[in-house]
Motif scaffolding. Structure first.
Motif, PDB file in Angstrom:
ATOM      1  N   SER A  61       0.819  -1.227   0.000  1.00 48.06           N
ATOM      2  CA  SER A  61       0.000   0.000   0.000  1.00 48.06           C
ATOM      3  C   SER A  61       0.842   1.261   0.000  1.00 48.06           C
ATOM      4  O   SER A  61       0.341   2.348  -0.296  1.00 48.06           O
ATOM      5  CB  SER A  61      -0.895   0.014   1.237  1.00 48.06           C
ATOM      6  OG  SER A  61      -0.095   0.105   2.419  1.00 48.06           O
ATOM      7  N   ASP A  66       0.789   0.831   7.775  1.00 45.02           N
ATOM      8  CA  ASP A  66       0.235  -0.504   7.578  1.00 45.02           C
ATOM      9  C   ASP A  66       1.198  -1.565   8.085  1.00 45.02           C
ATOM     10  O   ASP A  66       2.370  -1.598   7.701  1.00 45.02           O
ATOM     11  CB  ASP A  66      -0.077  -0.759   6.101  1.00 45.02           C
ATOM     12  CG  ASP A  66      -1.376  -0.134   5.662  1.00 45.02           C
ATOM     13  OD1 ASP A  66      -2.242   0.109   6.531  1.00 45.02           O
ATOM     14  OD2 ASP A  66      -1.542   0.127   4.455  1.00 45.02           O
ATOM     15  N   ASN A 149      -5.723  -2.778  10.718  1.00 48.05           N
ATOM     16  CA  ASN A 149      -5.981  -3.897   9.808  1.00 48.05           C
ATOM     17  C   ASN A 149      -4.734  -4.760   9.725  1.00 48.05           C
ATOM     18  O   ASN A 149      -3.647  -4.340  10.113  1.00 48.05           O
ATOM     19  CB  ASN A 149      -6.387  -3.403   8.413  1.00 48.05           C
ATOM     20  CG  ASN A 149      -5.246  -2.755   7.670  1.00 48.05           C
ATOM     21  OD1 ASN A 149      -4.357  -3.432   7.142  1.00 48.05           O
ATOM     22  ND2 ASN A 149      -5.236  -1.421   7.632  1.00 48.05           N
ATOM     23  N   ARG A 151      -4.081  -6.442   6.671  1.00 47.18           N
ATOM     24  CA  ARG A 151      -4.173  -6.765   5.246  1.00 47.18           C
ATOM     25  C   ARG A 151      -2.872  -7.358   4.710  1.00 47.18           C
ATOM     26  O   ARG A 151      -2.895  -8.233   3.824  1.00 47.18           O
ATOM     27  CB  ARG A 151      -4.535  -5.493   4.463  1.00 47.18           C
ATOM     28  CG  ARG A 151      -4.440  -5.590   2.953  1.00 47.18           C
ATOM     29  CD  ARG A 151      -5.434  -6.573   2.376  1.00 47.18           C
ATOM     30  NE  ARG A 151      -5.268  -6.731   0.940  1.00 47.18           N
ATOM     31  CZ  ARG A 151      -4.369  -7.519   0.349  1.00 47.18           C
ATOM     32  NH1 ARG A 151      -3.552  -8.253   1.083  1.00 47.18           N
ATOM     33  NH2 ARG A 151      -4.290  -7.589  -0.957  1.00 47.18           N
ATOM     34  N   TYR A 152      -1.727  -6.921   5.221  1.00 49.31           N
ATOM     35  CA  TYR A 152      -0.433  -7.345   4.669  1.00 49.31           C
ATOM     36  C   TYR A 152       0.345  -8.227   5.648  1.00 49.31           C
ATOM     37  O   TYR A 152       1.566  -8.281   5.610  1.00 49.31           O
ATOM     38  CB  TYR A 152       0.379  -6.120   4.265  1.00 49.31           C
ATOM     39  CG  TYR A 152      -0.376  -5.231   3.300  1.00 49.31           C
ATOM     40  CD1 TYR A 152      -0.540  -5.613   1.978  1.00 49.31           C
ATOM     41  CD2 TYR A 152      -0.967  -4.044   3.736  1.00 49.31           C
ATOM     42  CE1 TYR A 152      -1.261  -4.823   1.084  1.00 49.31           C
ATOM     43  CE2 TYR A 152      -1.686  -3.245   2.856  1.00 49.31           C
ATOM     44  CZ  TYR A 152      -1.835  -3.652   1.545  1.00 49.31           C
ATOM     45  OH  TYR A 152      -2.568  -2.868   0.650  1.00 49.31           O
ATOM     46  N   CYS A 155       2.487 -12.362   4.570  1.00 49.22           N
ATOM     47  CA  CYS A 155       2.567 -12.516   3.116  1.00 49.22           C
ATOM     48  C   CYS A 155       3.520 -13.664   2.774  1.00 49.22           C
ATOM     49  O   CYS A 155       4.381 -14.039   3.579  1.00 49.22           O
ATOM     50  CB  CYS A 155       3.058 -11.230   2.468  1.00 49.22           C
ATOM     51  SG  CYS A 155       4.818 -10.879   2.753  1.00 49.22           S
ATOM     52  N   ASN A 160       1.626 -14.053  -2.587  1.00 55.34           N
ATOM     53  CA  ASN A 160       0.601 -13.059  -2.271  1.00 55.34           C
ATOM     54  C   ASN A 160       1.191 -11.972  -1.374  1.00 55.34           C
ATOM     55  O   ASN A 160       2.342 -12.077  -0.940  1.00 55.34           O
ATOM     56  CB  ASN A 160      -0.616 -13.719  -1.598  1.00 55.34           C
ATOM     57  CG  ASN A 160      -0.263 -14.427  -0.296  1.00 55.34           C
ATOM     58  OD1 ASN A 160       0.587 -13.969   0.462  1.00 55.34           O
ATOM     59  ND2 ASN A 160      -0.921 -15.555  -0.033  1.00 55.34           N
ATOM     60  N   GLY A 162      -0.443 -10.939   1.468  1.00 55.67           N
ATOM     61  CA  GLY A 162      -1.075 -11.060   2.780  1.00 55.67           C
ATOM     62  C   GLY A 162      -1.958 -12.285   2.841  1.00 55.67           C
ATOM     63  O   GLY A 162      -2.644 -12.607   1.876  1.00 55.67           O
ATOM     64  N   TRP A 208     -12.980  -4.345  10.554  1.00 60.08           N
ATOM     65  CA  TRP A 208     -12.173  -4.940   9.480  1.00 60.08           C
ATOM     66  C   TRP A 208     -12.185  -6.465   9.595  1.00 60.08           C
ATOM     67  O   TRP A 208     -12.337  -7.170   8.591  1.00 60.08           O
ATOM     68  CB  TRP A 208     -10.737  -4.418   9.551  1.00 60.08           C
ATOM     69  CG  TRP A 208      -9.873  -4.991   8.470  1.00 60.08           C
ATOM     70  CD1 TRP A 208      -9.747  -4.535   7.188  1.00 60.08           C
ATOM     71  CD2 TRP A 208      -9.053  -6.174   8.564  1.00 60.08           C
ATOM     72  NE1 TRP A 208      -8.887  -5.346   6.474  1.00 60.08           N
ATOM     73  CE2 TRP A 208      -8.452  -6.360   7.290  1.00 60.08           C
ATOM     74  CE3 TRP A 208      -8.760  -7.073   9.578  1.00 60.08           C
ATOM     75  CZ2 TRP A 208      -7.578  -7.414   7.021  1.00 60.08           C
ATOM     76  CZ3 TRP A 208      -7.899  -8.121   9.317  1.00 60.08           C
ATOM     77  CH2 TRP A 208      -7.316  -8.287   8.046  1.00 60.08           C
ATOM     78  N   SER A 212     -13.713  -7.903   6.171  1.00 60.49           N
ATOM     79  CA  SER A 212     -12.689  -8.095   5.155  1.00 60.49           C
ATOM     80  C   SER A 212     -12.705  -9.514   4.619  1.00 60.49           C
ATOM     81  O   SER A 212     -13.138 -10.454   5.292  1.00 60.49           O
ATOM     82  CB  SER A 212     -11.299  -7.789   5.728  1.00 60.49           C
ATOM     83  OG  SER A 212     -10.951  -8.744   6.724  1.00 60.49           O
ATOM     84  N   GLU A 213     -12.204  -9.690   3.411  1.00 58.17           N
ATOM     85  CA  GLU A 213     -12.120 -11.023   2.820  1.00 58.17           C
ATOM     86  C   GLU A 213     -11.259 -11.945   3.672  1.00 58.17           C
ATOM     87  O   GLU A 213     -11.602 -13.116   3.899  1.00 58.17           O
ATOM     88  CB  GLU A 213     -11.551 -10.941   1.403  1.00 58.17           C
ATOM     89  CG  GLU A 213     -11.422 -12.293   0.720  1.00 58.17           C
ATOM     90  CD  GLU A 213     -10.828 -12.196  -0.679  1.00 58.17           C
ATOM     91  OE1 GLU A 213     -10.724 -13.246  -1.352  1.00 58.17           O
ATOM     92  OE2 GLU A 213     -10.444 -11.085  -1.088  1.00 58.17           O
ATOM     93  N   GLN A 214     -10.126 -11.407   4.168  1.00 54.93           N
ATOM     94  CA  GLN A 214      -9.243 -12.231   4.987  1.00 54.93           C
ATOM     95  C   GLN A 214      -9.918 -12.666   6.280  1.00 54.93           C
ATOM     96  O   GLN A 214      -9.794 -13.823   6.703  1.00 54.93           O
ATOM     97  CB  GLN A 214      -7.951 -11.461   5.293  1.00 54.93           C
ATOM     98  CG  GLN A 214      -6.989 -11.407   4.107  1.00 54.93           C
ATOM     99  CD  GLN A 214      -5.979 -10.289   4.241  1.00 54.93           C
ATOM    100  OE1 GLN A 214      -6.305  -9.129   4.050  1.00 54.93           O
ATOM    101  NE2 GLN A 214      -4.753 -10.651   4.568  1.00 54.93           N
TER     102      GLN A 214
END
Length: 372
Positions: A61, A66, A149, A151-152, A155, A160, A162, A208, A212-214
């Protein structure tokens, strides 16, 4: 527990004590116990923490706030020039993956956990000052705070940026410190402004996690990761005082998880396939039992739960006699098993008699001995 030992499989080294546990410990601990806990805290303070903004490489990002980490069980690919994509070696820690934000968050947990315990036991303001200072640095101050969050997190280079399992970075470490902060706040021991700012951060983080998808993927997993996600949701909800809308739902989820994860022999088959199957069985039971203990605060009972009774009878001899018949490629600290036996005593009233080792600077030896 020496900080380097703590870093070794931290999720099974942390205990999610409830207020009744802390009250008993407060009356049972002696001056030497407090001295040892203070010495352990000093080790964490000497190590220090760094802000997420200080890491060498930014998250994709490009936002310095983050959080970012790499998967602990993935290593450079020996068959490619650039080492990509990383390949998995289950149960084998890549030391490079420990450094950076993950190391700082784990150290923050260690410092907060011990400071919160010592403040509860002694009422000495110096421990509260440590809690406020370090947590303000990580969660509140504009220049150094982490965005709410993951998000990362975790990884896998070349694969990927995250993983859903990155939620474990927080759930298996700081969540245990947060539980103690929740209890301190309920006792009126946290500064109001500090609590309110921590509450806002965790409200955003909970949003979150739930949307969130995760977070959704992690919550749907059938093994210890799904159980840890549920425990995290419960724990944060309790901290921000918004748990009433969730406790019944997560009670029903816990009953389903107990039935799905514990088989007819009392084993946890999802965990037995791992290279550290005793560690992961312990982790799986730990998440389930700690959720049960949190829910017991709201009037739910588990003493007649047949799944837990079977699991208890399966693991009890292995924790007492230090045996295991499945793959376990790494040494297993016996105090991790003793804690599970204590949780079984709290939830299903099954008491186990055994002789506990005496390790002077191990918080398991200090704390669990008093509880038993």
């Amino acid at each position: 527990m020496r900080i380097q030992n703590y870093f070794n499989e931290i999720v099974n080294n942390l205990y999610m004590f409830q207020e009744d546990d802390l009250e008993k410990l407060k009356h049972e601990l002696n001056c030497m116990d407090i001295k040892h806990l203070d010495e352990l805290l000093t080790e964490g303070l000497a190590m220090g923490i760094h802000s997420v903004t200080e890491k060498k490489h930014l998250a994709p990002s490009k936002n310095p706030h983050d959080y970012m980490s790499c998967s602990i069980y993935h290593w450079p690919n020996p068959d490619t020039v650039d080492g990509l994509p990383y390949v998995e070696r289950d149960g084998v820690d890549n030391p490079e993956a420990i450094h950076g934000d993950k190391e700082s968050l784990r150290t923050l947990t260690y410092i907060t956990y011990l400071s919160a315990l010592l403040y509860y036991f002694t009422n000495e303001e110096k421990y509260l000052d440590i809690v406020v200072k370090y947590n303000s640095f990580w969660f509140i101050e504009e220049n150094t705070k982490m965005n709410p969050n993951l998000r990362y997190a975790q990884c896998i280079p070349g694969v990927n940026d995250g993983e859903p399992g990155g939620i474990i970075d927080y759930a298996a470490s700081y969540s245990y410190a947060l539980n103690l902060l929740r209890i301190l706040n309920e006792k009126g021991k946290l500064p109001t402004s500090f609590y309110q700012e921590m509450r806002v951060w965790h409200q955003e983080f909970l949003s979150w996690l739930l949307s969130s998808e995760q977070g959704i993927i992690e919550g749907n997993r059938k093994n210890n990761q799904g159980s840890l996600y549920d425990l995290l949701i419960l724990n944060i909800s309790c901290f921000i005082q918004e748990e009433k809308a969730l406790v019944e739902r997560y009670y029903q989820r816990l009953l389903r998880r107990l039935h799905e994860q514990i088989d007819s022999k009392g084993e946890l088959p999802y965990e037995l396939v791992r290279t550290k199957s005793k560690s992961y069985t312990t982790m799986g039971l730990k998440m389930l039992l700690e959720s049960a203990c949190l829910l017991m605060n709201y009037g739910y009972e588990f003493k007649d739960n047949e799944d837990l009774v079977r699991a208890y009878h399966n693991v009890r001899p292995h924790y007492v006699k230090h045996t295991w018949e499945h793959m376990q490629i790494k040494a297993f600290d016996p105090f991790r098993g003793y804690y599970i036996l204590y949780l079984f005593f709290k939830t299903i009233c099954m008491r186990t008699e055994f002789t506990m080792e005496n390790e002077e600077m191990h918080w398991g030896s200090i704390l669990l001995r008093k509880l038993f």
